[in-house]
Scaffold this active site. Structure first.
Site, PDB file in Angstrom:
ATOM      1  N   LYS A 126       0.866  -1.187   0.000  1.00 33.54           N
ATOM      2  CA  LYS A 126       0.000   0.000   0.000  1.00 33.54           C
ATOM      3  C   LYS A 126       0.891   1.222   0.000  1.00 33.54           C
ATOM      4  O   LYS A 126       2.033   1.169   0.468  1.00 33.54           O
ATOM      5  CB  LYS A 126      -0.868   0.017   1.263  1.00 33.54           C
ATOM      6  CG  LYS A 126      -2.141   0.804   1.113  1.00 33.54           C
ATOM      7  CD  LYS A 126      -3.220  -0.035   0.475  1.00 33.54           C
ATOM      8  CE  LYS A 126      -4.454   0.754   0.162  1.00 33.54           C
ATOM      9  NZ  LYS A 126      -5.559  -0.117  -0.224  1.00 33.54           N
ATOM     10  N   ASP A 166      -7.023   4.213  -4.557  1.00 35.02           N
ATOM     11  CA  ASP A 166      -7.684   4.029  -3.266  1.00 35.02           C
ATOM     12  C   ASP A 166      -8.342   5.391  -2.988  1.00 35.02           C
ATOM     13  O   ASP A 166      -8.554   6.171  -3.932  1.00 35.02           O
ATOM     14  CB  ASP A 166      -6.672   3.631  -2.173  1.00 35.02           C
ATOM     15  CG  ASP A 166      -7.331   3.039  -0.923  1.00 35.02           C
ATOM     16  OD1 ASP A 166      -7.668   1.853  -0.927  1.00 35.02           O
ATOM     17  OD2 ASP A 166      -7.532   3.769   0.072  1.00 35.02           O
TER      18      ASP A 166
HETATM   19  N1  GLU Z   1      -7.224  -0.020  -3.078  1.00 37.88           N
HETATM   20  C1  GLU Z   1      -7.959  -1.172  -3.479  1.00 37.88           C
HETATM   21  C2  GLU Z   1      -8.059  -2.134  -2.312  1.00 37.88           C
HETATM   22  O1  GLU Z   1      -8.129  -1.697  -1.178  1.00 37.88           O
HETATM   23  C3  GLU Z   1      -7.486  -1.764  -4.777  1.00 37.88           C
HETATM   24  C4  GLU Z   1      -6.080  -2.258  -4.821  1.00 37.88           C
HETATM   25  C5  GLU Z   1      -5.624  -2.678  -6.207  1.00 37.88           C
HETATM   26  O2  GLU Z   1      -6.423  -2.720  -7.128  1.00 37.88           O
HETATM   27  O3  GLU Z   1      -4.433  -2.965  -6.329  1.00 37.88           O
HETATM   28  O4  GLU Z   1      -8.105  -3.323  -2.457  1.00 37.88           O
END
Ligand code: GLU
Length: 451
Positions: A126, A166
């Site tokens: 992240k 996100d």
């Molecule tokens: N931010 C999204 C999640 O919490 C997507 C992450 C992604 O597609 O890599 O899963």
């Protein structure tokens, strides 16, 4: 002292006291693992837990840029590469003033397990920044994204680490980030997902998290022999990407979705929300939900300041299904009590970790069906993986193929979580079911790959 307790204490000893939210995410997973750790000592022998709770790499960097009045602004950028036992690091970027390393560690940690549950080849990561895109001009957002990628590009790659969106990072930001990566490296490759369709994005990626939440919930109701969502009142919180597409899919399943919210207030529309108006306010105008009542005068708008003490307006509305889709810890014990008193039957997490540990405990105790985020909102990252496959093969999937694959993935996550809860004697506890099922896959890979 037991293995579990040891790992927890060491983690607390070696982390900062600002890491509370990270501990919340870690302890929830560790506590679920009790039955599997009892029956198999291999995890202790290979130090799986102590290795799992520490990120592989934490990158923190300065992002400086000029705002529209030619003043220099400085933000902090991050990328937490948590674990790549199952595949390249994968997880979104969050741009929000609340972002700090504890929040990103909690999100990165959760992502390991969410990605594992999809059954696809993805590790967990992240990243993001304390930059706030709200109220910034497009040129400021572009300048920030450019400066952010100047540093981030050193750490990512299609087989290394693939960020996505996100909170605060949507197609516009992804476009600027992708464009800058391309300029710096001269490479046109799938280094980020959630791209607009015209330059390599997947059909249905914008809708994927919300649609996946509803596919998962629908399947879980079937397993539980409960009535489907048709004609049932549902409440959703939030009004971002996840919330809006959860509302859209619930409506297509015949549910009457009466609420949503943003940082300033809550809308209650007893006749069912007008999805097109919501999209116009939030996606096109980037405005406040207050605008909803300008054209829909029978709907009620409540400002945050007027919420009842210690509870959130959206969870005071009687409903069959509750879908927290805003942000972490948005649904507390008072909210849980209100939902239960008002007859709520199922709570499905669209946001990451939106329910506090006390709220979850109460739901489980009262036998409310509770679907944790790692399982229920994995549709977003699953379709990100489909986007990676399409980019790698220089191909496009049609809408039916993406939708079918998303639905199949959500159904199989649901089945795995359901069966795991049964296998480990915690029937109906899908927090434990999800954590155990996800952990097993990651742990086995970590052991097989050596120390
Ligand atoms: N931010 C999204 C999640 O919490 C997507 C992450 C992604 O597609 O890599 O899963």
């Amino acid at each position: 002292m037991g293995y579990l307790q040891n790992v927890k204490e060491n983690l607390q000893k070696n982390s900062s006291s600002f890491d509370q939210i990270f501990f919340q995410a870690v302890f929830e997973v560790l506590d679920s693992l009790e039955p599997i750790l009892q029956s198999d000592k291999v995890y202790e022998e290979f130090g799986v837990l102590e290795r799992l709770v520490v990120p592989d790499r934490e990158v923190k960097f300065k992002v400086s840029w000029f705002d529209d009045s030619n003043k220099v602004q400085v933000n902090t950028g991050y990328r937490i590469q948590f674990n790549n036992a199952l595949g390249p690091y994968k997880g979104g970027l969050r741009f929000h003033p609340s972002v700090n390393s504890s929040i990103l560690k909690f999100l990165g940690f959760e992502q390991i397990f969410k990605n594992s549950l999809t059954g696809l080849m993805m590790g967990g990561a992240k990243g993001g920044s304390d930059f706030d895109p709200k109220g910034k001009s497009t040129s400021e957002v572009m300048k920030f994204c450019t400066a952010y990628m100047t540093e981030l590009h050193k750490y990512i790659g299609p087989r290394v680490d693939i960020p996505a969106g996100d909170i605060g990072v949507g197609p516009r930001e992804i476009g600027f980030l992708f464009g800058e990566y391309k300029k710096i490296t001269s490479r046109y490759e799938g280094i980020i997902t959630g791209k607009p369709y015209m330059f390599g994005g997947s059909l249905l990626r914008p809708e994927a998290t919300g649609y996946g939440v509803v596919y998962f919930a629908d399947e879980l109701l079937r397993f539980e022999n409960k009535e489907p969502f048709k004609d049932k009142i549902c409440c959703v919180s939030g009004s971002g990407n996840v919330a809006i597409y959860t509302i859209e899919k619930l409506q297509s399943f015949g549910a009457i979705v009466v609420s949503c919210s943003d940082s300033k207030g809550t809308i209650y529309d007893s006749r069912g929300l007008d999805i097109n108006l919501l999209k116009d306010i939030k996606f096109h105008k980037r405005a406040s939900l207050e605008e909803y009542v300008l054209t829909h005068s029978s709907a009620i708008y409540t400002k945050v300041e007027d919420y009842p003490d210690g509870a959130h307006e959206v969870w005071t509305i009687p409903c069959y299904g509750a879908f927290p889709c805003a942000t972490q810890n948005e649904l507390n014990i008072n909210d849980a009590r209100n939902l239960i008193e008002n007859g709520c039957q199922i709570v499905v997490e669209g946001a990451n970790m939106p329910s506090t540990p006390e709220a979850i405990e109460l739901f489980l105790q009262e036998q409310i069906i509770f679907a944790p985020a790692k399982a229920a909102n994995a549709g977003g990252v699953a379709v990100s993986n489909f986007e990676m496959s399409q980019n790698a093969a220089l191909q496009r999937w049609d809408m039916d193929k993406v939708d079918e694959s998303l639905r199949t993935t959500m159904k199989s996550i649901c089945k795995r979580v359901y069966l795991t809860s049964k296998d480990y004697g915690v029937d109906g506890n899908y927090v434990d079911g999800a954590n155990i099922a996800a952990f097993k896959r990651v742990a086995e890979a970590m052991i097989a790959e050596g120390i």
